[in-house]
Design a protein around this motif. Structure first.
Motif, mmCIF file in Angstrom:
data_model
loop_
_atom_site.group_PDB
_atom_site.id
_atom_site.type_symbol
_atom_site.label_atom_id
_atom_site.label_comp_id
_atom_site.label_asym_id
_atom_site.label_seq_id
_atom_site.Cartn_x
_atom_site.Cartn_y
_atom_site.Cartn_z
ATOM 1 N N THR A 98 0.831 -1.200 0.000
ATOM 2 C CA THR A 98 0.000 0.000 0.000
ATOM 3 C C THR A 98 0.869 1.254 0.000
ATOM 4 O OG1 THR A 98 -1.753 -1.174 1.170
ATOM 5 C CG2 THR A 98 -1.831 1.224 1.238
ATOM 6 N N ALA A 99 1.876 1.274 0.855
ATOM 7 C CA ALA A 99 2.773 2.432 0.928
ATOM 8 C C ALA A 99 3.547 2.602 -0.381
ATOM 9 C CB ALA A 99 3.729 2.291 2.110
ATOM 10 N N PHE A 119 1.190 4.186 -2.821
ATOM 11 C CA PHE A 119 0.992 5.568 -2.388
ATOM 12 C C PHE A 119 2.155 6.422 -2.873
ATOM 13 C CE2 PHE A 119 -0.342 8.766 0.643
ATOM 14 C CZ PHE A 119 -1.636 8.408 1.006
ATOM 15 N N GLU A 120 3.372 5.948 -2.598
ATOM 16 C CA GLU A 120 4.576 6.690 -2.992
ATOM 17 C C GLU A 120 4.673 6.823 -4.503
ATOM 18 O OE1 GLU A 120 7.325 5.459 0.869
ATOM 19 O OE2 GLU A 120 7.443 4.257 -0.965
ATOM 20 N N LEU A 127 -5.908 8.583 -5.403
ATOM 21 C CA LEU A 127 -5.702 7.558 -4.382
ATOM 22 C C LEU A 127 -7.033 7.162 -3.745
ATOM 23 C CD1 LEU A 127 -2.473 8.888 -2.630
ATOM 24 C CD2 LEU A 127 -2.716 6.669 -3.783
ATOM 25 N N ARG A 177 3.345 2.368 7.887
ATOM 26 C CA ARG A 177 2.643 2.679 6.642
ATOM 27 C C ARG A 177 2.176 4.124 6.633
ATOM 28 N NH1 ARG A 177 -1.275 4.434 4.535
ATOM 29 N NH2 ARG A 177 -2.600 4.263 6.350
ATOM 30 N N ARG A 184 5.095 6.477 6.044
ATOM 31 C CA ARG A 184 5.483 6.497 4.630
ATOM 32 C C ARG A 184 4.498 7.297 3.787
ATOM 33 N NH1 ARG A 184 6.806 0.722 2.345
ATOM 34 N NH2 ARG A 184 7.161 1.994 0.489
ATOM 35 N N SER A 185 3.203 7.138 4.050
ATOM 36 C CA SER A 185 2.220 7.884 3.262
ATOM 37 C C SER A 185 2.319 9.379 3.560
ATOM 38 C CB SER A 185 0.799 7.361 3.494
ATOM 39 O OG SER A 185 0.392 7.531 4.816
ATOM 40 N N ARG A 186 2.527 9.723 4.816
ATOM 41 C CA ARG A 186 2.677 11.142 5.165
ATOM 42 C C ARG A 186 3.943 11.732 4.556
ATOM 43 N NH1 ARG A 186 0.694 10.460 11.390
ATOM 44 N NH2 ARG A 186 -1.502 10.209 10.857
ATOM 45 N N ASP A 242 -3.701 12.545 4.911
ATOM 46 C CA ASP A 242 -3.583 11.119 5.182
ATOM 47 C C ASP A 242 -4.849 10.606 5.868
ATOM 48 O OD1 ASP A 242 -2.137 8.625 5.196
ATOM 49 O OD2 ASP A 242 -1.705 8.961 7.310
ATOM 50 N N GLU A 280 -7.832 7.978 4.339
ATOM 51 C CA GLU A 280 -8.319 6.793 5.054
ATOM 52 C C GLU A 280 -9.834 6.854 5.225
ATOM 53 O OE1 GLU A 280 -6.676 4.082 6.030
ATOM 54 O OE2 GLU A 280 -4.706 4.817 5.450
#
Length: 181
Positions: free
Chosen positions: A68-69, A72-73, A92, A127, A130-132, A148, A152
């Motif tokens: 997932t991360a 996202f990246e 996303l 996770r 990493r998303s932030r 973020d 969610e």
């Protein structure tokens, strides 16, 4: 005597099959036996590769969080400029990566389990970090944190709604958090 199969990727395959079993049955109904049967391996393979069911679940959910991360990246890395970053955030939320039913089920199974197991909170925290960080390449840190949470929440709402929130409304929500250009 049965023939032994050479299976150098068995551990990884067991992790992937565990995610399939969780998506189909939920964490509460996931057992070594179900995973072994779905993977078409002897039950002893699980105890060879994992200390127990908790270890297997942690490995499976770590894989899910990393995938997932990574997505996202990758989505945010392709965004050049503020407009593209806003569009990437909306994508996303409305796209397949986070919104696909299997991923939604697995993500919320992870969250429910992590709420009770501190060791899995590290998986979710990693996770989220990493998303932030991916968001912070385009937005100030406080905005990245809000986005973020928005991602969610809106993914959950879109997954559970009989009539999902429109892409236009999602874009408006992103724009309200990000503010004027």
């Amino acid at each position: 005597m049965s023939e032994r199969r050479y299976d150098p990727n068995r551990r990884q395959r067991l992790i992937e099959v565990t995610l399939d079993v969780i998506a189909e049955h939920g964490v509460a109904a996931t057992t070594h036996r179900k995973v072994a049967q779905a993977a078409d391996v002897p039950l002893g393979s699980l105890t060879y590769h994992f200390k127990g069911l908790d270890d297997l679940l942690a490995a499976a959910f770590t894989k899910l969080a990393d995938e997932t991360a990574d997505g996202f990246e990758a989505t945010l890395a392709g965004a050049e400029g503020p407009d593209a970053a806003r569009a990437a955030v909306a994508a996303l939320i409305t796209g397949d990566m986070l919104g696909e039913r299997r991923n939604v089920l697995l993500t919320y199974e992870l969250y429910a389990l992590a709420a009770r197991r501190p060791d899995l909170r590290r998986v979710t925290e990693n996770r989220m970090a990493r998303s932030r960080a991916a968001l912070a390449r385009h937005f100030e840190p406080a905005t990245a944190e809000m986005l973020d949470a928005l991602i969610e929440g809106l993914c959950l709402h879109r997954a559970l709604a009989v009539i999902p929130m429109s892409a236009e409304t999602v874009r408006e929500a992103v724009n309200r958090i990000v503010g004027p250009l």
